[in-house]
Write a protein that holds these residues in place. Structure first.
Motif, PDB file in Angstrom:
ATOM      1  N   LEU A 177       0.610  -0.834   0.235  1.00 33.20           N
ATOM      2  CA  LEU A 177      -0.218  -0.021   0.099  1.00 33.20           C
ATOM      3  C   LEU A 177       0.641   1.497   0.089  1.00 33.20           C
ATOM      4  N   GLY A 178       1.648   1.131   0.531  1.00 31.47           N
ATOM      5  CA  GLY A 178       2.942   2.325   0.444  1.00 31.47           C
ATOM      6  C   GLY A 178       2.710   3.101   2.110  1.00 31.47           C
ATOM      7  N   PHE A 179       2.059   3.161   2.801  1.00 34.72           N
ATOM      8  CA  PHE A 179       1.909   3.877   3.972  1.00 34.72           C
ATOM      9  C   PHE A 179       2.139   2.455   5.528  1.00 34.72           C
ATOM     10  N   THR A 180       2.106   3.567   6.061  1.00 42.30           N
ATOM     11  CA  THR A 180       1.930   2.527   7.333  1.00 42.30           C
ATOM     12  C   THR A 180       1.180   2.145   8.125  1.00 42.30           C
ATOM     13  N   LEU A 181       0.652   1.116   8.499  1.00 42.74           N
ATOM     14  CA  LEU A 181       0.287   0.212   9.147  1.00 42.74           C
ATOM     15  C   LEU A 181      -0.040   0.074  10.430  1.00 42.74           C
ATOM     16  N   GLN A 182      -0.785   0.892  11.219  1.00 42.10           N
ATOM     17  CA  GLN A 182      -0.495  -0.172  12.339  1.00 42.10           C
ATOM     18  C   GLN A 182      -0.857  -1.254  13.514  1.00 42.10           C
ATOM     19  N   PRO A 183      -0.107  -2.416  13.699  1.00 38.62           N
ATOM     20  CA  PRO A 183      -0.922  -3.611  13.794  1.00 38.62           C
ATOM     21  C   PRO A 183      -2.133  -3.755  14.829  1.00 38.62           C
ATOM     22  N   GLU A 184      -2.407  -2.647  15.571  1.00 36.90           N
ATOM     23  CA  GLU A 184      -2.848  -2.554  16.462  1.00 36.90           C
ATOM     24  C   GLU A 184      -4.271  -2.313  16.148  1.00 36.90           C
ATOM     25  N   LYS A 185      -5.660  -2.577  16.428  1.00 38.71           N
ATOM     26  CA  LYS A 185      -6.896  -2.948  15.288  1.00 38.71           C
ATOM     27  C   LYS A 185      -8.112  -2.578  16.277  1.00 38.71           C
ATOM     28  N   GLU A 186      -9.122  -1.795  16.552  1.00 37.25           N
ATOM     29  CA  GLU A 186     -10.345  -2.208  16.942  1.00 37.25           C
ATOM     30  C   GLU A 186     -10.721  -2.633  15.085  1.00 37.25           C
ATOM     31  N   ILE A 187     -12.312  -3.366  15.761  1.00 38.36           N
ATOM     32  CA  ILE A 187     -13.082  -3.982  14.882  1.00 38.36           C
ATOM     33  C   ILE A 187     -14.233  -3.041  15.730  1.00 38.36           C
ATOM     34  N   VAL A 188     -15.699  -2.565  14.523  1.00 34.83           N
ATOM     35  CA  VAL A 188     -16.014  -1.874  14.912  1.00 34.83           C
ATOM     36  C   VAL A 188     -17.266  -2.434  14.328  1.00 34.83           C
ATOM     37  N   ALA A 189     -18.318  -3.254  14.834  1.00 32.51           N
ATOM     38  CA  ALA A 189     -19.690  -3.947  14.244  1.00 32.51           C
ATOM     39  C   ALA A 189     -21.155  -3.017  14.582  1.00 32.51           C
ATOM     40  N   ILE A 190     -22.116  -3.005  13.707  1.00 27.04           N
ATOM     41  CA  ILE A 190     -23.047  -2.299  13.859  1.00 27.04           C
ATOM     42  C   ILE A 190     -23.674  -2.751  13.268  1.00 27.04           C
ATOM     43  N   LEU A 191     -24.865  -3.089  13.684  1.00 28.90           N
ATOM     44  CA  LEU A 191     -25.965  -3.762  13.169  1.00 28.90           C
ATOM     45  C   LEU A 191     -27.068  -2.886  12.338  1.00 28.90           C
ATOM     46  N   VAL A 192     -27.338  -2.933  11.226  1.00 29.24           N
ATOM     47  CA  VAL A 192     -28.249  -2.050  10.593  1.00 29.24           C
ATOM     48  C   VAL A 192     -29.317  -3.104   9.326  1.00 29.24           C
ATOM     49  N   PRO A 193     -30.738  -2.514   9.051  1.00 24.73           N
ATOM     50  CA  PRO A 193     -31.408  -2.161   8.401  1.00 24.73           C
ATOM     51  C   PRO A 193     -30.586  -2.424   7.332  1.00 24.73           C
ATOM     52  N   LYS A 194     -30.792  -3.675   6.250  1.00 18.64           N
ATOM     53  CA  LYS A 194     -29.960  -2.973   5.139  1.00 18.64           C
ATOM     54  C   LYS A 194     -30.206  -3.017   3.806  1.00 18.64           C
ATOM     55  N   GLU A 195     -31.254  -1.488   4.388  1.00 16.12           N
ATOM     56  CA  GLU A 195     -31.384  -0.098   3.257  1.00 16.12           C
ATOM     57  C   GLU A 195     -30.689   0.802   4.044  1.00 16.12           C
ATOM     58  N   GLN A 196     -30.071   0.319   5.219  1.00 23.44           N
ATOM     59  CA  GLN A 196     -29.194   1.479   5.595  1.00 23.44           C
ATOM     60  C   GLN A 196     -27.992   1.073   5.529  1.00 23.44           C
ATOM     61  N   LYS A 197     -27.200  -0.226   5.736  1.00 24.14           N
ATOM     62  CA  LYS A 197     -26.685  -0.115   5.114  1.00 24.14           C
ATOM     63  C   LYS A 197     -25.557   0.529   3.466  1.00 24.14           C
ATOM     64  N   LEU A 198     -25.768   0.775   2.670  1.00 25.73           N
ATOM     65  CA  LEU A 198     -24.601   1.052   1.851  1.00 25.73           C
ATOM     66  C   LEU A 198     -24.809   2.743   2.514  1.00 25.73           C
ATOM     67  N   PRO A 199     -26.087   3.644   3.270  1.00 26.21           N
ATOM     68  CA  PRO A 199     -25.414   4.605   3.204  1.00 26.21           C
ATOM     69  C   PRO A 199     -24.540   5.429   4.506  1.00 26.21           C
ATOM     70  N   VAL A 200     -24.548   3.985   5.197  1.00 23.95           N
ATOM     71  CA  VAL A 200     -24.030   3.892   6.528  1.00 23.95           C
ATOM     72  C   VAL A 200     -22.754   3.772   6.352  1.00 23.95           C
ATOM     73  N   MET A 201     -22.332   2.529   5.439  1.00 24.23           N
ATOM     74  CA  MET A 201     -20.668   2.330   4.663  1.00 24.23           C
ATOM     75  C   MET A 201     -19.671   3.907   4.673  1.00 24.23           C
ATOM     76  N   GLN A 202     -21.129   4.116   3.487  1.00 25.97           N
ATOM     77  CA  GLN A 202     -20.426   5.096   2.914  1.00 25.97           C
ATOM     78  C   GLN A 202     -20.078   6.775   3.359  1.00 25.97           C
TER      79      GLN A 202
END
Length: 233
Positions: A177-202
């Motif tokens: 990728l050409g840039f620094t990635l830190q190893p420590e991560k957070e995974i954010v899990a969000i549950l939404v109705p399917k019609e909200q998936k695209l706007p939330v992801m965008q």
């Protein structure tokens, strides 16, 4: 004539810290012996926390493998034992699986278990059915979960759960990728109705995506059964 193919689901149960063992004990009674537990933290706003009656955000996540045919009999008991009809007591949802280790089905699908459950294997839910909910998973650098939620809430997300993780093999990706990635991560899990998936992801991608300092990677998976999120129903 071939025996019907059994489908499997991943049951994800999110409860307050200290309550995960209660869920595991219940699943053991249904002969579900593949459980994985991890710690997390809730991300709901103060308004949502008050609505649900939550006085803390420390969570336990229990991941459980189950034959799909056993789910209909299991869910009412989970609802009763974990009191999921009461706001704030917990959340449960299931994710259909497209593959599973070959050694697991013989353990979970024993004739005596199916006879005891009295649920025919033909009732297994096919993975091609319509899914009314989606689970959005965003993997970001440690400390960026708030940026994710600040972007997601205006787009319709009510709250999420943060899982702490560490990236492995990140040096190779970092070089590509050409840039620094830190190893420590957070995974954010969000549950939404399917019609909200695209706007939330965008919204999340714009605020915390790969081109930002958060270096976020997003994907979503379909969700079948759901309990404990009264405001989505």
């Amino acid at each position: 004539m071939h025996a019907p193919i059994e489908h499997f689901k991943l049951i994800i149960t999110i409860v307050d810290r200290g309550k995960g063992g209660k869920a595991v004990d219940l699943y053991r009674n249904f002969h579900l012996h593949f459980d994985f537990a991890c710690l997390g933290a809730g991300t709901a706003s103060s308004k949502i926390l008050n609505y649900f009656g939550l006085d803390e955000t420390a969570k336990e996540l229990v991941w459980t493998l189950s034959p799909a045919s056993r789910i209909p009999r299991l869910l009412p008991e989970v609802r009763r034992v974990l009191d999921l009809d009461t706001p704030g007591k917990g959340i449960l949802f299931t994710i259909p699986l497209s593959g599973i280790s070959a050694q697991i089905p013989p353990v979970l699908i024993k004739p005596e278990y199916e006879k005891e459950d009295q649920t025919p294997m033909e009732t297994a839910t096919p993975t091609g059915q319509a899914h009314p909910y989606q689970l959005i998973l965003t993997i970001v650098n440690r400390g960026c979960s708030e940026e994710v939620m600040e972007a997601a809430r205006p787009a319709g997300a009510k709250g999420g759960t943060v899982i702490y993780a560490r990236r492995v093999g990140y040096e190779d990706v970092q070089n590509m990728l050409g840039f620094t990635l830190q190893p420590e991560k957070e995974i954010v899990a969000i549950l939404v109705p399917k019609e909200q998936k695209l706007p939330v992801m965008q919204a999340i991608n714009k605020a915390a995506g790969l081109k930002t300092d958060c270096r976020g990677v997003l994907f979503s998976v379909p969700v079948d059964d759901i309990m404990g999120l009264q405001e989505l129903q």
